[in-house]
Motif scaffolding. Structure first.
Motif, PDB file in Angstrom:
ATOM      1  N   HIS A  19     -16.754  39.433   4.636  1.00 27.43           N
ATOM      2  CA  HIS A  19     -17.315  38.173   5.136  1.00 27.43           C
ATOM      3  C   HIS A  19     -18.677  37.898   4.480  1.00 27.43           C
ATOM      4  CE1 HIS A  19     -17.364  35.033   8.245  1.00 27.43           C
ATOM      5  NE2 HIS A  19     -18.631  35.329   8.451  1.00 27.43           N
ATOM      6  N   ALA A  20     -19.504  38.919   4.405  1.00 33.46           N
ATOM      7  CA  ALA A  20     -20.824  38.786   3.776  1.00 33.46           C
ATOM      8  C   ALA A  20     -20.688  38.550   2.276  1.00 33.46           C
ATOM      9  CB  ALA A  20     -21.667  40.030   4.052  1.00 33.46           C
ATOM     10  N   LYS A  23     -19.967  34.939   1.276  1.00 34.76           N
ATOM     11  CA  LYS A  23     -21.148  34.074   1.307  1.00 34.76           C
ATOM     12  C   LYS A  23     -22.097  34.347   0.150  1.00 34.76           C
ATOM     13  CE  LYS A  23     -22.422  34.762   5.680  1.00 34.76           C
ATOM     14  NZ  LYS A  23     -21.193  35.141   6.308  1.00 34.76           N
ATOM     15  N   SER A  24     -22.401  35.587  -0.073  1.00 31.22           N
ATOM     16  CA  SER A  24     -23.463  35.918  -1.015  1.00 31.22           C
ATOM     17  C   SER A  24     -22.986  36.068  -2.453  1.00 31.22           C
ATOM     18  CB  SER A  24     -24.176  37.194  -0.576  1.00 31.22           C
ATOM     19  OG  SER A  24     -23.256  38.265  -0.483  1.00 31.22           O
ATOM     20  N   SER A  36     -22.341  28.400  -0.267  1.00 29.73           N
ATOM     21  CA  SER A  36     -22.643  28.711   1.132  1.00 29.73           C
ATOM     22  C   SER A  36     -23.923  28.004   1.571  1.00 29.73           C
ATOM     23  CB  SER A  36     -22.773  30.218   1.342  1.00 29.73           C
ATOM     24  OG  SER A  36     -21.532  30.848   1.113  1.00 29.73           O
ATOM     25  N   VAL A  52     -28.651  31.812   4.196  1.00 26.48           N
ATOM     26  CA  VAL A  52     -27.444  32.492   3.694  1.00 26.48           C
ATOM     27  C   VAL A  52     -27.778  33.943   3.371  1.00 26.48           C
ATOM     28  CG1 VAL A  52     -25.735  32.606   1.834  1.00 26.48           C
ATOM     29  CG2 VAL A  52     -26.381  30.386   2.792  1.00 26.48           C
ATOM     30  N   SER A  56     -26.121  37.088   5.307  1.00 28.56           N
ATOM     31  CA  SER A  56     -25.384  38.098   4.535  1.00 28.56           C
ATOM     32  C   SER A  56     -26.010  39.480   4.674  1.00 28.56           C
ATOM     33  CB  SER A  56     -25.323  37.702   3.058  1.00 28.56           C
ATOM     34  OG  SER A  56     -24.598  36.522   2.890  1.00 28.56           O
ATOM     35  N   GLU A  59     -25.277  40.827   8.237  1.00 27.34           N
ATOM     36  CA  GLU A  59     -23.881  41.250   8.344  1.00 27.34           C
ATOM     37  C   GLU A  59     -23.651  42.549   7.591  1.00 27.34           C
ATOM     38  OE1 GLU A  59     -21.536  37.979   6.908  1.00 27.34           O
ATOM     39  OE2 GLU A  59     -22.120  36.708   8.588  1.00 27.34           O
ATOM     40  N   THR A  60     -24.215  42.652   6.386  1.00 28.69           N
ATOM     41  CA  THR A  60     -24.043  43.853   5.570  1.00 28.69           C
ATOM     42  C   THR A  60     -24.697  45.061   6.235  1.00 28.69           C
ATOM     43  OG1 THR A  60     -23.915  42.530   3.552  1.00 28.69           O
ATOM     44  CG2 THR A  60     -24.459  44.859   3.288  1.00 28.69           C
ATOM     45  N   THR A  82     -25.427  37.806  14.289  1.00 29.41           N
ATOM     46  CA  THR A  82     -24.908  36.950  13.216  1.00 29.41           C
ATOM     47  C   THR A  82     -23.626  36.251  13.626  1.00 29.41           C
ATOM     48  OG1 THR A  82     -23.821  38.826  12.143  1.00 29.41           O
ATOM     49  CG2 THR A  82     -25.994  38.219  11.327  1.00 29.41           C
TER      50      THR A  82
END
Length: 168
Positions: A19-20, A23-24, A36, A52, A56, A59-60, A82
């Motif tokens: 998921h991250a 985005k990144s 994103s 963003v 990210s 999440e990471t 998040t």
């Protein structure tokens, strides 16, 4: 039970890392940082590009802690935060993911919360530290910390969206 917790942690961490990366990095058919940022801007998250990067990174970091079973309630808090923001951004579309809703974000947040309460189990880096089954307050703290961390982001978004509505 420990094998079940390990499988749950591995699955959640893999999904969150993907998921991250969408985005990144634009992996897994994601929009990447520029795409994103455009999406975040449209959703009212400003400044979009740093938001963003922040999303990210959170999440990471949360996924990595959960994957390793290290400071699991803290990792859970990052994921809860998040995913709560992600759910809020999609709340207007309803629950179900096939309509663009917040279903996936809700499930990820709930799994993280459950892990905050149960701990990572015996197959974790928390285990040798005596933290494989944290006290209830650690799980509650993860939920509270995760939700409190969303406040500045969601309040800022609300102000941006109100300002945009007033300009129309």
């Amino acid at each position: 039970m420990d094998i079940g917790l390990l499988l749950l942690r591995l699955a959640l961490a893999a999904l969150l890392l993907g998921h991250a990366a969408q985005k990144s990095l634009g992996w897994f058919r994601g929009a990447g940082l520029a795409g994103s940022a455009t999406m975040f801007h449209g959703l009212g998250f400003r400044p979009a590009r740093p938001m963003v990067v922040l999303a990210s990174a959170a999440e990471t970091a949360g996924a990595a802690l959960i994957l390793l079973g290290l400071l699991t309630p803290l990792g859970a808090a990052a994921v809860i935060g998040t995913m709560t923001v992600a759910a809020a951004a999609n709340a207007g579309k309803g629950l179900w993911a096939h309509h663009g809703g917040y279903e996936a974000a809700l499930v990820y947040a709930l799994i993280a919360a459950a892990l905050g309460f149960t701990g990572a189990g015996a197959y974790s880096l928390d285990a040798p530290l005596g933290m494989s089954a944290p006290p209830v307050w650690a799980g509650a703290g993860a939920v509270v910390l995760g939700l409190l961390a969303t406040a500045p982001v969601l309040l800022r978004r609300r102000a941006v969206l109100r300002g945009a509505a007033a300009a129309d």
